[in-house]
Design an enzyme around this catalytic site. Structure first.
Site, short mmCIF file in Angstrom:
data_model
loop_
_atom_site.label_atom_id
_atom_site.label_comp_id
_atom_site.label_asym_id
_atom_site.label_seq_id
_atom_site.Cartn_x
_atom_site.Cartn_y
_atom_site.Cartn_z
N SER B 41 50.87 51.69 44.11
CA SER B 41 50.12 51.23 45.27
C SER B 41 50.32 49.74 45.46
CB SER B 41 48.63 51.58 45.11
OG SER B 41 47.93 51.34 46.30
N ASN B 42 49.65 49.20 46.44
CA ASN B 42 49.68 47.76 46.76
C ASN B 42 48.26 47.22 46.68
OD1 ASN B 42 52.44 47.65 47.56
ND2 ASN B 42 51.88 48.55 49.51
N HIS B 43 48.14 45.97 46.30
CA HIS B 43 46.83 45.32 46.38
C HIS B 43 46.47 45.13 47.85
CE1 HIS B 43 46.35 44.52 42.16
NE2 HIS B 43 47.57 44.02 42.11
N ALA B 107 48.84 47.68 54.06
CA ALA B 107 49.85 47.31 53.06
C ALA B 107 50.54 48.61 52.64
CB ALA B 107 49.20 46.62 51.88
#
Lengths: 212, 212
Positions: B41-43, B107
């Site tokens: 995942s992405n922050h 994101a």
């Protein structure tokens, strides 16, 4: 508050059998950075670990809750240490030793990306770069084999198949005293509020339905 | 509620310049499963996208907020569609067409693991398996080149260096109208509540300090 004070007075030490004991509980996922934006992680709400930390605190133990990122508030009376990576989590656990009990509930990432990029990797026109992974430290095994080993070390297992066989193997491999096996093949278990668990120890297997 | 009703009456259509317009806003991270337990995942807190969705709603637009997992409540009056992966997010955006405006704040993970394992991968004694990645669909470019293209398509860029040069290149590559460039090299920006942004369009670059 008055009601709780009365309860505590009536209960006395009999209601706090773990008074004077120190417990380390790990909870939540670990987050392993790929670069400043991307990361690898595990699904984990942290609820099971937080519930155990709270219960141990109610039984009188001094509880250090070493927690990856979750949406949960720390239970009252529990000391929370916030961490991101598996390496951070191990360091925080070792800093909390000596302890009488360690309960390793966290969904620790087995692997982490090999080296964190300093800049965000760009999506190019070519094929995606393969992600090389290196093994993370094993917190349960490290605590189980520490020369400051807590007297009781409990591990958790989230499996999709052959739950009890894997739990038995994990017990021997990690060197802990109990493995609590959550059967995550049942729908709604991951991130849910109730699990069916099996407690695996050298004494055998005990099943609990609908554990918190 | 009475106060709001009075405000709305006084404001009339002048206070709702986007009345009758439909806007799609994407927000939050996407979550790309590796197996039933692990994910990439992405922050992303989702705050920027949610703030934009709320603002568009206040300006009178009908807002569809296509959101990855966040800890945020949907703004009042906004229709939220919850998604996990980039492919889910694109499908939800396409299902929300036609629209006048698309604001792609999410994101989105550029890559996803190649094939989701049915059972949790085991940590063995050998080296970790390399993670093969495949490119995810590009939601911003797909919406920008759709035969049902919204009149105004806005993308976001989170960069650690050469922010504006990359934003200019992204504008051309994606075919959108504006790129809002967040400089994530400043400490506290990712997941924070204030950003310094630059708006890049065919007309040039405009800087905003402390955008929400």
């Amino acid at each position: 508050a008055i009601f709780e004070a009365i309860q505590a007075m009536l209960a006395g030490d009999a209601g706090r059998p773990l008074a004077g004991r120190r417990a380390i509980v790990t909870a939540g996922p670990t987050v392993e950075p790929i670069d400043p934006v991307r990361f690898l992680s595990n699904h984990s709400s942290g609820r099971q670990g937080y519930a155990i930390a709270e219960a141990l605190g109610r039984l009188g133990a001094e509880v250090i809750l070493v927690s990856g990122p979750t949406a949960l508030a720390a239970p009252a009376g529990v000391t929370r240490v916030n961490v991101q990576t598996a390496r951070d989590m191990l360091a925080a656990c070792e800093a909390a030793l000596p302890a009488d009990i360690a309960v390793c509930v966290a969904a620790v990432a087995d692997w982490r990306p090999d080296g964190t990029g300093l800049s965000k990797i760009k999506k190019g026109d070519g094929p995606a770069p393969p992600l090389t992974l290196v093994e993370n430290p094993d917190i349960l095994a490290t605590l189980s084999r520490s020369d400051r080993r807590p007297r009781l070390v409990i591990g958790f297992a989230a499996e999709t198949n052959d739950v009890e066989a894997y739990a038995q193997a994990k017990l021997e491999k990690k060197g802990c005293d109990w493995i609590v096996a959550n059967d995550v093949s049942q729908p709604g278990v991951m991130g849910g509020t109730e699990n069916t668990v099996a407690i695996v120890s050298a004494q055998g297997i005990e099943r609990w339905e609908k554990a918190p």
